[in-house]
Design an enzyme around this catalytic site. Structure first.
Site, short mmCIF file in Angstrom:
data_model
loop_
_atom_site.label_atom_id
_atom_site.label_comp_id
_atom_site.label_asym_id
_atom_site.label_seq_id
_atom_site.Cartn_x
_atom_site.Cartn_y
_atom_site.Cartn_z
N HIS A 1 -0.72 -2.63 -4.54
CA HIS A 1 -0.10 -3.51 -5.53
C HIS A 1 0.00 -2.87 -6.92
O HIS A 1 -0.25 -3.51 -7.95
CB HIS A 1 -0.87 -4.83 -5.63
N ARG B 1 0.81 -1.23 0.00
CA ARG B 1 0.00 0.00 0.00
C ARG B 1 0.84 1.28 0.00
O ARG B 1 1.90 1.34 0.62
CB ARG B 1 -0.93 -0.01 1.21
N GLU C 1 5.11 -12.65 1.27
CA GLU C 1 5.52 -11.71 0.23
C GLU C 1 6.76 -10.94 0.68
O GLU C 1 6.67 -9.96 1.41
CB GLU C 1 4.38 -10.72 -0.05
N ASP D 1 -2.32 -9.64 7.94
CA ASP D 1 -2.03 -8.95 6.68
C ASP D 1 -1.10 -7.80 7.03
O ASP D 1 -1.46 -6.64 6.93
CB ASP D 1 -3.32 -8.46 6.02
N HIS E 1 3.49 -13.05 -4.99
CA HIS E 1 2.30 -13.14 -4.12
C HIS E 1 1.62 -14.50 -4.24
O HIS E 1 0.41 -14.62 -4.11
CB HIS E 1 1.31 -12.02 -4.50
#
Length: 272
Positions: free
Chosen positions: A30, A5, A239, A173, A101
């Site tokens: 992304h 982000r 990631e 996340d 990802h």
């Protein structure tokens, strides 16, 4: 061009402000709705077994400056090791954060959630965020929190804990700060164990951070290869990357790439 982000889809580089596509609440995620994951790359298979994917992103694509050529080189070996070398060059100053990802479920496709998988991270710190999942700038210790994966722990053990960060994302996340990071040095950063299959995955990288995403919003995705729909938590993404919102956080490792420089990072996946 930029995994994860960027706050409000805006950043300033060399005194000029750039505006990006907004596709995640108030933020850019992304690289935008037509980011690199939704582009067609040129592919060449080399005589030594490497597969090299190349994509040229033109100046102002999704709002990012500079013509940038990115390469992703995939190498399998006979020891079940997949190496991904990522590179890029630009003709104007830009920001860049490239990752892979893929979602993992080591128990096999259509085997249910990964909540019983065990995960260990080489990371004693993480990046707290606001309620739109933008880092606050703080680098916090994992000690005494559900973010502590410094020893093997089931992904689902604390995922429903009364902890604000987990409530915001409906699970994990978040970006962890890799211990012992040195630019250009490949080090182990994560190990994942399948709960029933006995399979394990070791992840190494040259990058400073890793976003762990437990597939909190997978439901409704395209059909799986078995013809069913994936459900939330059916896979986990590890990631390896730079820090989220780094263009707006001078204290974070710089994501700036300039003409004459070469972006070079590696992610290695070892399966056992």
């Amino acid at each position: 061009r930029f995994a994860n982000r960027i706050a409000n889809g805006r950043f300033t580089l060399d005194g000029k402000e750039y505006t990006l596509a907004i596709n995640n609440g108030p933020n850019a995620l992304h690289g935008g709705p037509e980011g690199f994951m939704n582009r067609i790359w040129d592919i060449s298979e080399e005589n030594d077994g490497r597969v090299v994917m190349t994509y040229t992103s033109v100046d102002a694509e999704e709002g990012y400056p500079g013509n940038l050529t990115a390469t992703a080189e995939y190498i399998w070996d006979d020891n079940n090791v997949l190496t991904l070398n990522i590179g890029a060059v630009t003709d104007a100053p830009t920001v860049l954060n490239l990752t892979n990802h893929v979602y993992f479920n080591l128990d096999g496709e259509n085997s249910g959630t990964v909540l019983s998988h065990e995960l260990k991270l080489n990371a004693s710190r993480w990046l707290p965020t606001d309620d739109t999942q933008i880092p606050t700038g703080e680098i916090a210790s994992v000690v005494g929190t559900p973010m502590d994966f410094t020893s093997f722990k089931a992904i689902g053990k604390d995922i429903k804990a009364d902890f604000e960060a987990l409530k915001i994302g409906k699970g994990y996340d978040h970006c962890w700060v890799i211990d012992g990071y040195e630019k250009g040095r490949l080090i182990p950063v994560a190990e994942l164990r399948g709960a029933t299959s006995g399979r394990s995955l070791i992840v190494e990288t040259t990058q400073p951070g890793m976003q762990i995403y437990t597939g909190n919003w997978l439901a409704g995705c395209p059909e799986s290869i078995s013809g069913a729909a994936y459900q939330d938590y059916d896979g986990v993404a590890i990631e390896c990357q730079g820090f989220p919102d780094a263009p707006n956080k001078p204290s974070f490792p710089s994501p700036v790439l300039r003409p004459g420089e070469e972006y070079k990072e590696t992610i290695r996946f070892t399966f056992k």
